[in-house]
Design a protein around this motif. Structure first.
Motif, short mmCIF file in Angstrom:
data_model
loop_
_atom_site.label_atom_id
_atom_site.label_comp_id
_atom_site.label_asym_id
_atom_site.label_seq_id
_atom_site.Cartn_x
_atom_site.Cartn_y
_atom_site.Cartn_z
N ALA A 214 71.10 4.75 71.60
CA ALA A 214 70.44 6.05 71.42
C ALA A 214 71.42 7.12 70.96
O ALA A 214 71.00 8.20 70.55
CB ALA A 214 69.78 6.49 72.74
N ASP A 292 66.78 8.30 71.01
CA ASP A 292 66.82 8.21 69.55
C ASP A 292 65.43 8.56 69.06
O ASP A 292 64.54 7.72 69.00
CB ASP A 292 67.22 6.80 69.12
CG ASP A 292 67.19 6.61 67.60
OD1 ASP A 292 66.84 7.59 66.89
OD2 ASP A 292 67.52 5.51 67.14
N HIS A 295 63.65 6.67 66.16
CA HIS A 295 63.28 5.25 66.28
C HIS A 295 61.76 5.12 66.42
O HIS A 295 61.13 5.87 67.17
CB HIS A 295 63.98 4.64 67.51
CG HIS A 295 63.98 3.15 67.51
ND1 HIS A 295 62.87 2.39 67.81
CD2 HIS A 295 64.97 2.26 67.21
CE1 HIS A 295 63.17 1.11 67.72
NE2 HIS A 295 64.44 1.00 67.36
N THR A 298 60.46 4.93 70.05
CA THR A 298 61.11 5.88 70.96
C THR A 298 60.31 6.14 72.24
O THR A 298 60.89 6.29 73.30
CB THR A 298 61.41 7.22 70.24
OG1 THR A 298 62.15 8.07 71.12
CG2 THR A 298 60.13 7.93 69.79
N LYS A 326 69.47 12.37 67.03
CA LYS A 326 69.35 11.80 65.68
C LYS A 326 68.27 12.50 64.85
O LYS A 326 67.63 11.87 64.00
CB LYS A 326 69.09 10.29 65.73
CG LYS A 326 70.17 9.51 66.49
CD LYS A 326 70.04 8.00 66.29
CE LYS A 326 71.05 7.23 67.14
NZ LYS A 326 70.99 5.77 66.93
#
Length: 425
Positions: A214, A292, A295, A298, A326
């Motif tokens: 992450a 993250d 993603h 997530t 991110k």
């Protein structure tokens, strides 16, 4: 002088996509994570990966005979040395598939154990991995090898049949586990002494937690300037790393702790064995849950982290800040929407550990969060420290006071900010 580099082991990753699995994840996401797991092992080259749809697992072979032959052709054509199966594989299934394909086979638990073994650095981490591996091996003794059924002859002192090989192997593993537990107890006691020493210089502990990969270690490096391993791979960090950090605007010094990443379907052997590694989370004053946010999985990753934290026994009263990391990887419109959504929440922050965006706001939030957290400290004052003693009583934070030959011993309950002001007097 010639040097010979060791050739990489050629691996093929298979994700069984079970229709009957109630917790079934999207096959592409699950396969991508399995490939990332494999990439976390050095000297491993993933030469192929695929999902295999299954109505239900075959008890002896996992896959149907037709699919086994189809996979065998691809595995042989790619000159594969190792097949990694993203899921549980019984000892019987493992033995039969290895015979059918003429390759070594590892299931998800075995692969994670290999990664943990490669990554563990501290003495405690190494011992925990060894214990987890032994527990895993013990479960795989049943019918794993044909020689286990033979009888081993006794010494003749006692009548009756000798000990079977499988019983001897189990006993040997159990004896090894006892030895490792004793060693681990000593190491844990040493860590407790270190923790007690830290408690005497009571900096608040801020723990980073999150799904593996992450961005915790990257964030840790940015906040502390430390060079902790921060690679784009699963389980880059396995042993907690701790550093002191100065918070802005007169905030307290804190100890920041980076921890092992969590993952879905983490083997129970590892959850138990790594509990001590995550003790810093259990004693934390503040938890930073790094996500993250770019993603696709997530939300599921977030649920997995919360479930593991609950199973570890994390104090529900300890505040948690959720960090959506991110954001630099997101398209502008999606990023803007997330930032607006986070702004409406008290304990949610968007940031990029890579670019540094959102870090100043996070540091201020940590300062504000810890400003009202109190802790007990022992303070020793000389008779000449009348001004400091008066300040402590003015703040109404003295719990006990004993006069000594040279001054006063006080127990005070204060915030980190009050302690810093006292030290500056």
């Amino acid at each position: 002088m010639e040097t010979h580099e060791r050739e990489a082991t050629r691996a093929w990753v298979l994700h069984p996509d079970l229709k009957s699995d109630a917790k079934r994840r999207p096959a592409p996401d699950a396969l991508a994570e399995a490939v990332a797991l494999a990439a976390a092992l050095p000297d491993l080259e993933v030469v192929g990966a695929e999902s295999v749809r299954l109505q239900r697992p075959h008890p002896g072979l996992l896959f149907g005979t037709g699919k086994i032959e189809e996979l065998k052709a691809r595995i042989q054509a790619a000159e594969v040395d190792l097949v990694l199966i993203d899921g549980p594989v019984s000892p019987v299934q493992q033995r039969n598939l290895e015979k059918k394909w003429d390759v070594k086979l590892l299931d998800r638990t075995g692969l994670i154990l290999e990664i943990f073994s490669d990554r563990a650095r501290t003495r405690e981490g190494v011992l925990q991995v060894e214990m987890a591996a032994l527990k895993y091996q013990r479960t795989r003794l049943v019918r794993a090898w044909t020689h286990l059924e033979r009888q081993r002859g006794g010494l003749g002192f006692v009548g009756g049949p000798g000990e079977t090989q499988i019983e001897a192997d189990r006993r040997a593993i159990d004896e090894q586990l006892v030895r490792l537990r004793r060693q681990l107890d000593k190491v844990v006691k040493t860590r407790e002494l270190h923790r007690s020493a830290r408690a005497k210089v009571p900096f608040p502990v801020v723990a980073l937690v999150g799904y593996t990969n992450a961005g915790k270690s990257t964030l840790f490096n940015r906040l502390t300037g430390a060079e902790v391993m921060a690679k784009d791979m699963l389980f880059a960090t396995l042993d907690p790393t701790m550093r002191r950090v100065d918070l802005p605007e007169g905030g307290p010094e804190v100890i920041l702790s980076d921890t092992v990443g969590f993952i879905s379907d983490l083997p129970t052997e590892l959850v138990a064995s790594f509990r001590a590694t995550l003790e810093e989370v259990l004693s934390a004053n503040l938890i930073l849950h790094v996500r993250d946010i770019s993603h696709p999985e997530t939300e599921n990753q977030c649920r997995n982290v919360l479930e593991i934290m609950e199973s570890l026994g994390t104090d529900p009263d300890v505040p948690v800040l959720e960090l959506w990391n991110k954001i630099d990887l997101l398209p502008e419109d999606q990023r803007s929407a997330l930032q607006q959504r986070a702004a409406r929440e008290d304990r949610v922050f968007t940031l990029s550990a890579i670019t540094g965006e959102g870090i100043p706001e996070l540091m201020q939030a940590i300062t504000d969060q810890l400003a009202n957290e109190t802790h007990l400290s022992e303070v020793t004052l000389k008779f000449s420290d009348g001004r400091k003693r008066a300040w402590l009583f003015d703040q109404d934070i003295v719990e006990t006071e004993n006069q000594t030959e040279t001054g006063f011993d006080l127990t005070v309950r204060w915030t980190a900010r009050q302690e810093k002001r006292f030290r500056d007097l």
